[in-house]
Design a protein around this motif. Structure first.
Motif, PDB file in Angstrom:
ATOM      1  N   HIS A 166      70.782  12.513  42.456  1.00 44.17           N
ATOM      2  CA  HIS A 166      69.964  12.109  40.741  1.00 44.17           C
ATOM      3  C   HIS A 166      68.320  12.165  40.900  1.00 44.17           C
ATOM      4  O   HIS A 166      67.841  10.764  39.864  1.00 44.17           O
ATOM      5  CB  HIS A 166      70.995  11.292  40.320  1.00 44.17           C
ATOM      6  CG  HIS A 166      71.425  10.655  39.292  1.00 44.17           C
ATOM      7  ND1 HIS A 166      72.373  11.143  38.161  1.00 44.17           N
ATOM      8  CD2 HIS A 166      70.053  12.256  37.382  1.00 44.17           C
ATOM      9  CE1 HIS A 166      72.505  10.839  36.916  1.00 44.17           C
ATOM     10  NE2 HIS A 166      70.974  12.100  36.678  1.00 44.17           N
TER      11      HIS A 166
ATOM     12  N   VAL B   4      68.308  11.545  29.468  1.00 45.67           N
ATOM     13  CA  VAL B   4      68.457  12.261  28.466  1.00 45.67           C
ATOM     14  C   VAL B   4      70.024  12.003  27.627  1.00 45.67           C
ATOM     15  O   VAL B   4      69.898  12.531  26.672  1.00 45.67           O
ATOM     16  CB  VAL B   4      68.092  13.473  28.950  1.00 45.67           C
ATOM     17  CG1 VAL B   4      67.542  15.504  27.199  1.00 45.67           C
ATOM     18  CG2 VAL B   4      66.274  13.985  28.968  1.00 45.67           C
ATOM     19  N   GLY B   5      70.297  12.333  28.958  1.00 52.69           N
ATOM     20  CA  GLY B   5      72.272  12.428  29.157  1.00 52.69           C
ATOM     21  C   GLY B   5      72.395  10.545  28.855  1.00 52.69           C
ATOM     22  O   GLY B   5      71.418   9.795  28.596  1.00 52.69           O
TER      23      GLY B   5
HETATM   24  C1  GLV Z   1      68.803  12.169  34.002  1.00 55.18           C
HETATM   25  O1  GLV Z   1      70.450  11.942  34.221  1.00 55.18           O
HETATM   26  C2  GLV Z   1      68.690  12.444  32.614  1.00 55.18           C
HETATM   27  O2  GLV Z   1      70.183  12.440  31.613  1.00 55.18           O
HETATM   28  O3  GLV Z   1      67.762  11.607  31.811  1.00 55.18           O
END
Ligand code: GLV
Ligand code: GLV
Length: 308
Positions: A274, A78-79
């Motif tokens: 993470h 996502v990031g």
């Molecule tokens: C995980 O950190 C993401 O950004 O999907």
């Protein structure tokens, strides 16, 4: 057309089907470890049009010098702070991410897992059991906090932040947020839990630092499922040591994969590697979304999750 995948992602056989059906020539990095920079450079020099990469790959201007044919970078996350988006745009390379309700739910659940673990001292208590230290019921061991009636401060009331907030209802907690409704300073002063849900940008780097840590309640817990550098990790460690905050629950680190070494010895820190989006449904969704973006982008349509 050719595309390169930097790591075999979960459910790859299933989720890659649309790419195979479209007739793309797909190369998947064969090793079950993170691709090294030099290896990625060597691969990109082979002239791939599409790249599916992880957040551990830094896609910067220098790397793009080796990627003359590249049209699309599909980030499996996502990031996208690992990608220099303007540099890609200057070369007409599309960038996509994998926003998904399932991923957001998964991250929200993990933020709660960290809150619960810190509050009820689950990790410390587990270690105690592991060490066979339990000798019978005692009223004074591992006394934690209550959660009912406490205030949860959401920094970044976006999709994930709202999902974290929604769950607070069931726990009988009050929610406050920063942004339109109030300042970060007010949020920090009021909250028993501060949970971070902002992307990492120049503005959010070290958002939590030695200047505002003293505003926290001494009993407050800080939760980070966003990105490591959203907090100044050294200053958070100092605050934990000095009793300025009560605990830190984090899934992310300033210098991944290495947590600040000082954090390792602190009992009031709960760390995970993470994994906030590491659920079956989220991982499958991320794969499907990344593949859909590649399929659409490579045929010249606007991919559904184009980062602008
Ligand atoms: C995980 O950190 C993401 O950004 O999907
Ligand atoms: C941040 O990642 C959000 O969507 O809230």
């Amino acid at each position: 057309m050719k595309l390169f995948v930097t790591r075999k992602i979960p459910f790859w056989e299933e989720v890659s089907k649309p790419l195979l059906d479209a007739g793309y020539e797909i190369t998947v990095y064969p090793n079950n470890r993170r691709i090294e920079r030099g290896e990625l450079v060597a691969e990109l020099e082979k002239g791939y049009e599409g790249l599916l990469c992880l957040l551990t790959e830094k896609i910067d201007e220098e790397l793009l010098l080796h990627a003359g044919n590249l049209k699309i970078v599909a980030n499996y996350a996502v990031g996208f702070d690992n990608i220099d988006v303007p540099a890609c745009q200057r070369k007409n390379i599309m960038v996509t991410n994998t926003p998904s309700d399932k991923v957001n739910e998964s991250v929200a659940e993990h933020a709660w897992a960290l809150m619960l673990a810190l509050t009820r001292r689950i990790v410390e208590a587990h270690e105690f059991m592991r060490n066979a230290a339990y000798e019978g019921w005692e009223p004074e061991i591992f006394v934690g906090q209550d959660m009912v009636d406490k205030t949860l401060g959401i920094v970044g009331m976006g999709r994930i932040g709202s999902m974290v907030a929604k769950r607070a209802e069931g726990w009988g907690m009050k929610v406050v947020s920063a942004g339109k409704e109030g300042s970060l300073e007010d949020l920090l002063k009021q909250s028993d839990y501060v949970s971070l849900h902002v992307p990492l940008t120049a503005e959010t780097k070290h958002l939590i630092n030695a200047k505002n840590l003293p505003l926290f309640k001494k009993t407050a817990f800080l939760i980070n499922t966003a990105r490591g550098p959203v907090v100044d990790e050294v200053e958070v460690v100092e605050a934990l040591r000095a009793g300025i905050i009560a605990g830190y629950g984090t899934d992310v680190y300033e210098n991944e994969p290495h947590p600040n070494p000082e954090m390792l010895g602190l009992p009031n820190v709960v760390m995970t590697p993470h994994i906030a989006s590491a659920t079956v449904a989220a991982r499958r969704d991320m794969g499907e979304i990344a593949v859909r973006n590649l399929v659409e982008g490579l045929v010249g349509r606007v991919p559904p999750n184009l980062v602008r």
